[in-house]
Design a protein around this motif. Structure first.
Motif, mmCIF file in Angstrom:
data_model
loop_
_atom_site.group_PDB
_atom_site.id
_atom_site.type_symbol
_atom_site.label_atom_id
_atom_site.label_comp_id
_atom_site.label_asym_id
_atom_site.label_seq_id
_atom_site.Cartn_x
_atom_site.Cartn_y
_atom_site.Cartn_z
ATOM 1 N N VAL A 1 23.716 -19.955 26.534
ATOM 2 C CA VAL A 1 24.968 -19.242 26.294
ATOM 3 C C VAL A 1 24.663 -17.754 26.242
ATOM 4 C CG1 VAL A 1 26.932 -18.925 24.765
ATOM 5 C CG2 VAL A 1 25.835 -21.178 24.940
ATOM 6 N N PHE B 1 25.768 -13.764 25.533
ATOM 7 C CA PHE B 1 26.640 -13.013 24.643
ATOM 8 C C PHE B 1 26.712 -11.553 25.062
ATOM 9 C CE2 PHE B 1 24.840 -16.553 22.338
ATOM 10 C CZ PHE B 1 25.987 -17.184 21.883
ATOM 11 N N LEU C 1 19.933 -18.256 23.819
ATOM 12 C CA LEU C 1 21.080 -17.399 23.495
ATOM 13 C C LEU C 1 20.805 -15.966 23.951
ATOM 14 C CD1 LEU C 1 21.789 -18.615 19.820
ATOM 15 C CD2 LEU C 1 22.711 -19.552 21.958
ATOM 16 N N ALA D 1 22.696 -17.570 31.913
ATOM 17 C CA ALA D 1 23.845 -17.963 31.095
ATOM 18 C C ALA D 1 24.745 -18.942 31.836
ATOM 19 C CB ALA D 1 24.638 -16.738 30.675
ATOM 20 N N ALA E 1 27.594 -20.012 30.130
ATOM 21 C CA ALA E 1 28.877 -19.642 29.541
ATOM 22 C C ALA E 1 28.679 -18.272 28.921
ATOM 23 C CB ALA E 1 29.324 -20.656 28.487
ATOM 24 N N VAL E 2 29.782 -17.551 28.713
ATOM 25 C CA VAL E 2 29.674 -16.211 28.155
ATOM 26 C C VAL E 2 30.702 -16.047 27.037
ATOM 27 C CG1 VAL E 2 31.200 -15.272 29.943
ATOM 28 C CG2 VAL E 2 29.689 -13.735 28.665
ATOM 29 N N VAL E 3 30.260 -15.409 25.952
ATOM 30 C CA VAL E 3 31.149 -15.153 24.819
ATOM 31 C C VAL E 3 31.101 -13.664 24.479
ATOM 32 C CG1 VAL E 3 31.775 -15.764 22.450
ATOM 33 C CG2 VAL E 3 30.658 -17.466 23.917
ATOM 34 N N THR F 1 30.289 -17.550 16.667
ATOM 35 C CA THR F 1 30.143 -17.136 18.070
ATOM 36 C C THR F 1 29.134 -18.025 18.789
ATOM 37 O OG1 THR F 1 30.718 -14.856 17.486
ATOM 38 C CG2 THR F 1 29.608 -15.194 19.585
ATOM 39 N N GLU G 1 30.689 -21.446 19.219
ATOM 40 C CA GLU G 1 31.705 -21.449 20.274
ATOM 41 C C GLU G 1 31.072 -21.551 21.658
ATOM 42 O OE1 GLU G 1 35.817 -20.664 21.817
ATOM 43 O OE2 GLU G 1 34.798 -21.834 20.271
ATOM 44 N N GLY G 2 29.978 -20.837 21.852
ATOM 45 C CA GLY G 2 29.306 -20.926 23.144
ATOM 46 C C GLY G 2 28.826 -22.329 23.442
#
Length: 240
Positions: free
Chosen positions: A4, A6, A30, A68, A70-72, A214, A217-218
């Motif tokens: 994930v 960030f 992360l 990554a 997914a991205v938050v 956070t 959520e990722g």
């Protein structure tokens, strides 16, 4: 390997993320990229610029290069400041730019409350009162009942990043309310990853903090929940 990415504004409590990665154990990465914070100010106009599509897009390619999935957007104030619909537009545009699932810390709080089944909450914010009020309104749009909101009047993320364990515990105690089913500490500039067990032991209820939710959520975006009681009630449900 779940990865994930960030997007984190400036420099304050970004070292929470390597700590979170270590606590979550193998199988999770992360990676974090710093965005241009612009003016470091918890003030509506500065926050709207901080969370602009151009600033967020600048870090996307580096996150993708680092694997990554997914991205938050790891910022609460520069997401809820847009309001419920505007924050949705923000993450939709981020997802389109990245070609990946995307979210933000504000939605992380909303989704975490749903996962915990907590409806009545207290906000213990570092922000000035007017900025904390934007978060209260955002949570109300998410279906939460905010029973109390306490701001601390801190203008800059740089100052928040200097707070240690005792300041964090004092903030949580001051913001708690007897009717709250959970207490929320919404600033990603605040170091909290090391203090979650102490926070929940002190308040005797779930405590949700910005960098904690956070990361959660990722992993939710990737459908990769993790069991890690050291990260509080949110992570304390065994997974299959």
């Amino acid at each position: 390997m779940a990865s994930v990415g960030f997007l984190y504004p400036g420099h304050s409590a970004e070292d929470d993320y390597p700590r979170l990665e270590a606590l979550l154990g193998g199988g999770v990465r992360l990676p974090l990229v710093h965005t241009d914070i612009g003016e470091d100010a918890h003030r509506a106009d500065a926050l709207l610029e901080m969370g602009s599509a151009t600033r967020l897009a600048a870090g996307v390619d580096e996150l993708k290069e680092r694997g990554a999935q997914a991205v938050v957007w790891a910022c609460t104030s520069a997401s809820f400041i847009y309001g419920w619909e505007g924050a949705h537009d923000q993450v939709r545009e981020l997802s389109a730019t990245a070609g990946l699932p995307a979210s933000s810390t504000s939605f992380a709080f909303a989704h975490a409350l749903t996962a915990l089944g907590a409806r009545r909450v207290a906000i213990a914010a570092t922000y000035p009162d007017d900025v904390a009020e934007y978060f209260r309104a955002f949570l109300k749009s998410a279906g939460a009942e905010v029973v109390s909101t306490r701001g601390s009047g801190i203008i800059t993320a740089a100052e928040v990043g200097t707070w240690g364990r005792e300041e964090v515990l004092a903030l949580a105690r001051a913001g708690d309310h007897p009717d709250a089913e959970a207490v929320l500490l919404p600033d990603t500039a605040l170091h909290t990853a090391a203090h979650l067990p102490a926070l929940e032991a002190e308040l005797r209820k779930p405590v949700l903090t910005a960098n904690q939710v956070t990361a959660w959520e990722g992993l939710r975006l990737l459908d990769r929940p993790r069991y890690c009681p050291a990260l509080g009630t949110l992570f304390a449900r065994p997974t299959e």
